[in-house]
Enzyme design. Sequence first.
Site, PDB file in Angstrom:
ATOM      1  N   ASP A 195     -17.402 -12.875   6.709  1.00  0.00           N
ATOM      2  CA  ASP A 195     -15.948 -12.764   6.667  1.00  0.00           C
ATOM      3  C   ASP A 195     -15.500 -12.361   8.070  1.00  0.00           C
ATOM      4  O   ASP A 195     -15.575 -11.196   8.447  1.00  0.00           O
ATOM      5  CB  ASP A 195     -15.548 -11.729   5.613  1.00  0.00           C
ATOM      6  CG  ASP A 195     -14.040 -11.539   5.530  1.00  0.00           C
ATOM      7  OD1 ASP A 195     -13.318 -12.084   6.392  1.00  0.00           O
ATOM      8  OD2 ASP A 195     -13.585 -10.844   4.608  1.00  0.00           O
ATOM      9  N   TYR A 218       0.819  -1.216   0.000  1.00  0.00           N
ATOM     10  CA  TYR A 218       0.000   0.000   0.000  1.00  0.00           C
ATOM     11  C   TYR A 218       0.854   1.269   0.000  1.00  0.00           C
ATOM     12  O   TYR A 218       0.558   2.210   0.745  1.00  0.00           O
ATOM     13  CB  TYR A 218      -0.917   0.037   1.235  1.00  0.00           C
ATOM     14  CG  TYR A 218      -1.800  -1.174   1.385  1.00  0.00           C
ATOM     15  CD1 TYR A 218      -2.796  -1.454   0.450  1.00  0.00           C
ATOM     16  CD2 TYR A 218      -1.642  -2.034   2.461  1.00  0.00           C
ATOM     17  CE1 TYR A 218      -3.611  -2.563   0.594  1.00  0.00           C
ATOM     18  CE2 TYR A 218      -2.463  -3.151   2.609  1.00  0.00           C
ATOM     19  CZ  TYR A 218      -3.440  -3.402   1.668  1.00  0.00           C
ATOM     20  OH  TYR A 218      -4.250  -4.488   1.805  1.00  0.00           O
TER      21      TYR A 218
HETATM   22  C1  LIG Z   1      -7.244  -8.789   6.311  1.00  0.00           C
HETATM   23  C2  LIG Z   1      -8.575  -9.164   5.810  1.00  0.00           C
HETATM   24  C3  LIG Z   1      -8.730  -9.901   4.622  1.00  0.00           C
HETATM   25  C4  LIG Z   1      -7.572 -10.276   3.739  1.00  0.00           C
HETATM   26  O1  LIG Z   1      -6.668 -11.125   4.360  1.00  0.00           O
HETATM   27  P1  LIG Z   1      -5.191 -11.282   3.764  1.00  0.00           P
HETATM   28  O2  LIG Z   1      -4.574 -12.347   4.595  1.00  0.00           O
HETATM   29  O3  LIG Z   1      -4.522  -9.949   3.905  1.00  0.00           O
HETATM   30  O4  LIG Z   1      -5.314 -11.671   2.341  1.00  0.00           O
HETATM   31  C5  LIG Z   1     -10.018 -10.254   4.247  1.00  0.00           C
HETATM   32  N1  LIG Z   1     -11.081  -9.919   4.987  1.00  0.00           N
HETATM   33  C6  LIG Z   1     -10.966  -9.227   6.138  1.00  0.00           C
HETATM   34  C7  LIG Z   1     -12.193  -8.906   6.941  1.00  0.00           C
HETATM   35  C8  LIG Z   1      -9.716  -8.813   6.581  1.00  0.00           C
HETATM   36  O5  LIG Z   1      -9.605  -8.091   7.707  1.00  0.00           O
END
Ligand SMILES: *Cc1c(COP(=O)(O)O)cnc(C)c1O
Length: 429
Positions: A248, A26
């Site tokens: 998620d 980033y």
């Molecule tokens: C960090 C994150 C991701 C991505 O994970 P990476 O290991 O960086 O690919 C996806 N969803 C959420 C909610 C996250 O906080």
Amino acid sequence: MAKDTSKKGAVPDWYAEGLGHVWLPYAQMMTASPPLAVARTYGARIVLADGRELLDGIASWWTACHGYNQPHIRQAVERQLADMPHVMFGGLAHEQALRLARRLAGLLPGDLSRVFFSDSGSVAVEVAMKMAVQYWINRGVKGRTRFVAFKGGYHGDTTGAMSVCDPNEGMHALFSGVLPRQIVVDLPRSDADLAALDELLARKADTIAAIIVEPLVQGAGGMLFHEPVVLQRLRALADNYDLLLIFDEIFTGFGRTGTMFACEAAGVMPDIITLSKALTGGTLPLAATVATRKVFDAFWSDDPKKALMHGPTFMANALACAAANASLDLFEREPRLAHVARIAASMEQGLAPCRDLPGVKDVRVKGAIGVVELDRIDDLAALRARFVEEGVFVRPFGNVVYLAPAFTIAIEELKILTDAVVKVVTAAN
Ligand SMILES: *Cc1c(COP(=O)(O)O)cnc(C)c1O
């Protein structure tokens, strides 16, 4: 206490020689502040190569939930390293992965019981999206290929994951034409938002595979909170229009919001859940996409075309699974969630003085997440540097200054962090 934080020590050779060859995350490489050279870590501390020590307020992107160099995790990884660092997961299985799968299935609510391992959060989200689309294909339903996602959401940096991020976070404009087009709407916080989403689903449900959301806290999109009722509404809509619901929990999973998983606090069950960040206690990369019986059953067939065609090379890496099992041991043996509640109370108190400061829009705390939202941050790099001068590592982004420390942090250490936030935010406005 941190040592003298103004001391500028010598730059190590590996730093001077290597920095010109790495591409940083980033970052506009031309103007980015150079990263701090780190020699080692322990507890909630980052020791810099020049001898300075920083108290870590964000646990390495929210992963190191038991603090750094936790001895039980280290020993588990060392033992596994001696036996077998890795074998492929195609055609071979090993104890750490199968134990971990069984334990995750036991910990997760309801019948989230089939675990697909991968190596990063973004990939876990890709797998969840692939599962959702193929769920409908396998059931003979055509055209359900799109996703409903939410403004403020963040689900990762790979193409599919980017497409369900907030359009600004996911850089939808920059990558338009590359990213699959999804339906990104407001979270149904109000009755009006709910009615709008209901109306949209009534028209488009037969093109939609699933709804994807970060339950209770949208993390990287701005540390935005919502009430459990929002998730209850999404579950009701998903049921009503026969859509899958994906949570998620890559950020919220493993105690961050105060319960082991955020969905427990909301009393809402997703059909698919993604986990990563704190899964190995911040030691090794690992992620999991966990499906319910209902989702898995759609793939259970004598037809090879109904198989889930995915298999990362380092799937279920044995070292990472050993670390994750050790991390779960610690959640079982030690009062982590009780301490998260203490952290929440202490952050609530420690950050309260920010409420009355000019330029502060909101102060909010949920579990071990403390947020000071500002009207705007003009110079992020300068603000980040101010924290380092205070002897703490905090990394504001967008318009938020936030803390998401290790769950093992001492309350006195937490006070150093909240004091630093109050001081720096006071001086910034
Ligand atoms: C960090 C994150 C991701 C991505 O994970 P990476 O290991 O960086 O690919 C996806 N969803 C959420 C909610 C996250 O906080």
